[in-house]
Design an enzyme around this catalytic site. Sequence first.
Site, short mmCIF file in Angstrom:
data_model
loop_
_atom_site.label_atom_id
_atom_site.label_comp_id
_atom_site.label_asym_id
_atom_site.label_seq_id
_atom_site.Cartn_x
_atom_site.Cartn_y
_atom_site.Cartn_z
CG LEU B 217 -1.78 -1.24 1.46
CD1 LEU B 217 -2.50 -1.15 2.81
CD2 LEU B 217 -2.80 -1.40 0.34
CG ASP B 248 11.62 -5.72 -6.76
OD1 ASP B 248 10.55 -6.18 -7.21
OD2 ASP B 248 12.28 -4.84 -7.34
#
Lengths: 303, 303
Positions: B217, B248
């Site tokens: 988010l 990542d």
Amino acid sequence: MILTVTPNPAVDLTYRVAALEPGETHRVAAPAVRAGGKGLNVARVVAQTGGAAFVLTTAGGPSGLRLADDLEASGLPSELIPVAAPTRSSVAIVDETAGTATILNETGAGLSPAEWTALREAAERLAVPATAVVGSGSLPPGAPETFYAELVALARRRGIPSVIDASGLPLLAAAEAGADALKPNRRELAETVGSDDPVAGARILLTAGAGLVLVSLGADGMLAVTGDGVWSARLPAPLAGNATGAGDAAVAAIATALAAGVADPAALVRRATAWSAAAVVAPLAGELDPAYEGYEARLVTTS
Amino acid sequence: MILTVTPNPAVDLTYRVAALEPGETHRVAAPAVRAGGKGLNVARVVAQTGGAAFVLTTAGGPSGLRLADDLEASGLPSELIPVAAPTRSSVAIVDETAGTATILNETGAGLSPAEWTALREAAERLAVPATAVVGSGSLPPGAPETFYAELVALARRRGIPSVIDASGLPLLAAAEAGADALKPNRRELAETVGSDDPVAGARILLTAGAGLVLVSLGADGMLAVTGDGVWSARLPAPLAGNATGAGDAAVAAIATALAAGVADPAALVRRATAWSAAAVVAPLAGELDPAYEGYEARLVTTS
């Protein structure tokens, strides 16, 4: 053939975006890739106009492979001196809404002494069959400022004309070495000689030793200045198009004319201005409008 | 080891300019060059945090050589499937005055059927010693939409967890194949399932077959959603830094935790949020603030 020597070539990458938005991420197609550098554009124009051109330049790293690939695809005969540093890139981002190009021009990396020696030796060897020698474009960082002057001296030893398109000390040294023709633009000339008047500036280079100075004035056309006078040519109205490569077309015009024994400054400035204008109209640097032969008749000239 | 599979890697080129001026020419130094692509960043984070990672990706053309060079320099073990199309680039232009980055992200080129087969066969072989399989990032144009679903199926056959970071049909197909964890961001999730509510969207992927959905988010942290509930974690205040690679880092956290047998969603969302925040603070994608272990204690969590 016209030998063009380009010590600081570039791989030209052109991206197209609908609109360039600073600070944002843009999804783009792979760029158009083209072997670039002023001497390569000069050689392309010589070839397009029916002359024989040869490209002597350098290539290093993965980007050097791209340069070699595109140069091979172009069909231009060439010799690439292998160098350790990767060939620089020049990135153009064309904004299709604004019709502008934002350019990132890498400075390039220096050559080792052995790489300079290899470039000089290749120039010596390739000058033997040449009818003119052209040195064009920036020198890489750390280059000998006399590199273009050495090309001029080489051409004089071979009895063939030399044309140098550079600025600053390399341009001044080429004048002192007796270059047959120099082609700075107005800004480069002013930076080199410290005078904003293009005729006065050109005369400084003539006094230093140059035979003819061709000053490109953008939309105002060109001036040819020799010890005998000043000649100018321009189109009656500016052309819309891509000015990148317009100066290279002028160099190609001068080199082919000098190689063919044309020495009349009025004829030289006309041909240079006509080819330069035809380059503005063509989409890519190193290309002329196929109707380039018709441009001379439209010129406004003074002498 | 954690096997990361990246079918559409990129060479990340970063230029720095004092100020980006659209329509103007900028003299720039050579760009920083880095092997990029989400799976490569995941592998870098796994390695930095003491885990073993393996990079399976593709490389083609001169840009593929740059990718290979940088990957070798990084010390990450890797296998590069040779492909005909040049590896895409991603060009970032950092404006040092504004502190922003303008990014040109190439779409990439498609793989041939034989190249897809080679990639699948390498994944099968490399999954044998793997403790988890990660599929990250966009698929190249023309890719089979089930490619990540196939990786999930492969992991299930080997009895090891799978983590997929994708969007659209490839994400939905990975859910249907029974992925252990999916990590879309809020926008990717909304685009995939057609719901702007991240919990409702995550539940659609769980119903399709996924074990856990981690939704990033941005500054609001992360949600972990399973059939048993919803867990969230965030920092008390947003961090300034570079958000590229934050997702990542979360994938790396989830993959290493699942590979180590950690299944508690509260623990997973904490570690993913902490590593993600530590990635924002680090200058380059694929790196964490070396103090990353301290971030978990600062989190605000709900369950």
